[in-house]
Design an enzyme around this catalytic site. Sequence first.
Site, PDB file in Angstrom:
ATOM      1  N   LYS A 250      18.290  57.422  -3.903  1.00 24.51           N
ATOM      2  CA  LYS A 250      19.054  56.908  -2.764  1.00 24.51           C
ATOM      3  C   LYS A 250      19.825  58.064  -2.131  1.00 24.51           C
ATOM      4  O   LYS A 250      20.700  58.653  -2.747  1.00 24.51           O
ATOM      5  CB  LYS A 250      20.027  55.820  -3.224  1.00 24.51           C
ATOM      6  CG  LYS A 250      21.005  55.354  -2.146  1.00 24.51           C
ATOM      7  CD  LYS A 250      22.083  54.435  -2.728  1.00 24.51           C
ATOM      8  CE  LYS A 250      23.183  54.140  -1.715  1.00 24.51           C
ATOM      9  NZ  LYS A 250      24.283  53.330  -2.285  1.00 24.51           N
TER      10      LYS A 250
ATOM     11  N   LYS B 102      33.636  49.303   5.445  1.00 20.47           N
ATOM     12  CA  LYS B 102      34.512  49.479   4.294  1.00 20.47           C
ATOM     13  C   LYS B 102      35.941  49.726   4.755  1.00 20.47           C
ATOM     14  O   LYS B 102      36.161  50.316   5.820  1.00 20.47           O
ATOM     15  CB  LYS B 102      34.078  50.701   3.471  1.00 20.47           C
ATOM     16  CG  LYS B 102      32.718  50.622   2.825  1.00 20.47           C
ATOM     17  CD  LYS B 102      32.412  51.935   2.119  1.00 20.47           C
ATOM     18  CE  LYS B 102      31.022  51.935   1.497  1.00 20.47           C
ATOM     19  NZ  LYS B 102      30.942  51.068   0.316  1.00 20.47           N
TER      20      LYS B 102
ATOM     21  N   ASP C 294      27.497  59.170  -1.614  1.00 24.36           N
ATOM     22  CA  ASP C 294      26.567  58.058  -1.726  1.00 24.36           C
ATOM     23  C   ASP C 294      25.115  58.531  -1.729  1.00 24.36           C
ATOM     24  O   ASP C 294      24.207  57.717  -1.807  1.00 24.36           O
ATOM     25  CB  ASP C 294      26.796  57.044  -0.603  1.00 24.36           C
ATOM     26  CG  ASP C 294      26.484  55.624  -1.038  1.00 24.36           C
ATOM     27  OD1 ASP C 294      26.466  55.369  -2.259  1.00 24.36           O
ATOM     28  OD2 ASP C 294      26.260  54.768  -0.165  1.00 24.36           O
TER      29      ASP C 294
ATOM     30  N   ASP D 196      26.731  46.477   3.840  1.00 25.05           N
ATOM     31  CA  ASP D 196      27.199  47.482   2.893  1.00 25.05           C
ATOM     32  C   ASP D 196      26.364  47.482   1.620  1.00 25.05           C
ATOM     33  O   ASP D 196      26.610  48.284   0.722  1.00 25.05           O
ATOM     34  CB  ASP D 196      28.674  47.249   2.558  1.00 25.05           C
ATOM     35  CG  ASP D 196      29.326  48.451   1.910  1.00 25.05           C
ATOM     36  OD1 ASP D 196      28.781  49.560   2.044  1.00 25.05           O
ATOM     37  OD2 ASP D 196      30.380  48.282   1.257  1.00 25.05           O
TER      38      ASP D 196
ATOM     39  N   GLU E  87      23.282  48.500   1.418  1.00 23.62           N
ATOM     40  CA  GLU E  87      22.180  49.166   2.094  1.00 23.62           C
ATOM     41  C   GLU E  87      21.305  49.988   1.169  1.00 23.62           C
ATOM     42  O   GLU E  87      20.120  50.199   1.427  1.00 23.62           O
ATOM     43  CB  GLU E  87      22.725  50.058   3.222  1.00 23.62           C
ATOM     44  CG  GLU E  87      23.181  51.456   2.839  1.00 23.62           C
ATOM     45  CD  GLU E  87      24.368  51.480   1.874  1.00 23.62           C
ATOM     46  OE1 GLU E  87      24.484  52.447   1.107  1.00 23.62           O
ATOM     47  OE2 GLU E  87      25.180  50.534   1.890  1.00 23.62           O
TER      48      GLU E  87
ATOM     49  N   ARG F 205      20.020  49.430  -1.731  1.00 24.03           N
ATOM     50  CA  ARG F 205      18.884  48.712  -2.311  1.00 24.03           C
ATOM     51  C   ARG F 205      17.753  48.527  -1.294  1.00 24.03           C
ATOM     52  O   ARG F 205      16.598  48.435  -1.675  1.00 24.03           O
ATOM     53  CB  ARG F 205      19.356  47.370  -2.873  1.00 24.03           C
ATOM     54  CG  ARG F 205      19.868  46.389  -1.849  1.00 24.03           C
ATOM     55  CD  ARG F 205      20.727  45.302  -2.478  1.00 24.03           C
ATOM     56  NE  ARG F 205      21.999  45.840  -2.966  1.00 24.03           N
ATOM     57  CZ  ARG F 205      22.924  45.103  -3.606  1.00 24.03           C
ATOM     58  NH1 ARG F 205      22.700  43.815  -3.817  1.00 24.03           N
ATOM     59  NH2 ARG F 205      24.046  45.649  -4.021  1.00 24.03           N
TER      60      ARG F 205
END
Length: 462
Positions: A225, A237, A248, A307, A309, A311
């Site tokens: 990811k 957020k 992230d 949020d 996202e 996956r």
Amino acid sequence: MLDGLTGTDAGALPLHAVTPAGLPALLAALPAPQAAFLRAAGFAAKAQDLRLLPTAEGIGGAVLGLGADPSEAASPWAFGGAPFALPEGTAWRIEGAPDAAAATLGWCLGAYRFRQFRTAAARGPALLAAPAGTEAAQAEAAAICRGRDLVNLPANHLGPAELAAAVGRLAAAHGAGFEVIEGAALAEGFPAVQAVGGGSPRAPRVAVLRWEGRADGPLVALCGKGVCFDTGGLDIKPAGAMLRMKKDMGGAAAAMATAEMLMAARAPVRLLLLVGAVENAVSGEAFRPLDVIRTRKGLTVEIGNTDAEGRLVLADLLCFAAESQPSLVVDFATLTGAARVALGPDLPALFCDDDQVSERILSSGLLHRDELWRMPLQKNYVSWLDSSVADLNNVSTKPMAGAITAALFLRHFVPDGLRWAHIDLYAWNDGSRPGRPEGGEVQAARAVARAVLTHPSGWMTT
């Protein structure tokens, strides 16, 4: 050369690593003034206790306490504090380490600091003359430090294009094949990745690395990811939760580090590395709550929360990886806060419905101090992802078991019978500890790489 290493042992001073049980023998072997100094100073070989040994000319060496726990004495972290506890620029050779490779790894990881944007001169580490036979540990440290650099880079310096380019540099360094899928080809072949990244002016892309360590070896697919910054999208957020969202893409960094370790070790496998590089931004082009999007597999997904996202990105990557019929697929992602609530920052969650794969990764992590914890793929929770308008929702209808339902979402995109492991990790050190400075961290890469190296042909067997 890695920070913290020197290419020669000329002039290197001895760093005596010692446990409480071994302290009397060391004191007997040291020159009498140095032994008297340690006794007078109350040195008891406690873990991380480091003392310089004086001579008439200055420093004659040092001693490092390892503590009484044998497993801690042999861990990399026993030596992780030494590079900045010893005088800057001095050269050292370790004597008495229970595991020279672990000591070298810990030293190199402890010498790391992210300084790319600091204009003032900063204190450097002491230098280690690495023992012979520790080349693999040095290669692991190099892969981890490169991954840390990526996680630490601010999002304005690491967008989807830059992350994909980093995969390209990795491929070039090891003679691997490389391509970037973007534009119309991405929208057609990776529609979920396109949906997540379509709200950013920095276009999404998928970076693909292919490498053959052995032409007839098992194919290992690694999916990362790579959300370079996550605002949460239109389900934005709060400011405090956004502060570290440059990390992230930590799953991509872990997948890349794993691939680098395997290529550096010339593992007798074939590798497929996929990085979904996107930015989850807020704009008029961003995907919306209750949108329904298509995935590469053909399944439709209702967006219960923008949020969630990561996956969606992994769904397309896993489907693409499965098309090559790999022997093993591992995905890495900073996927859920729920995993951190359950296990804290240092223990990535492992989801896998194959006991043999789980045991290999877990035992490798335990042996090499890169631990994970297995979590359940609780099948009766699958219905929590039901949607009335699409094949499934990207979030659960219940405010519980968030890490499990995220893993169950991904399970929809992995064919039955394919060996698959999902790793939900944090990719960050909230504070500094020996060998683990504050900032970006690469987790689970050593565990997975060592598991593959330990069982290179076993991934094709049941």
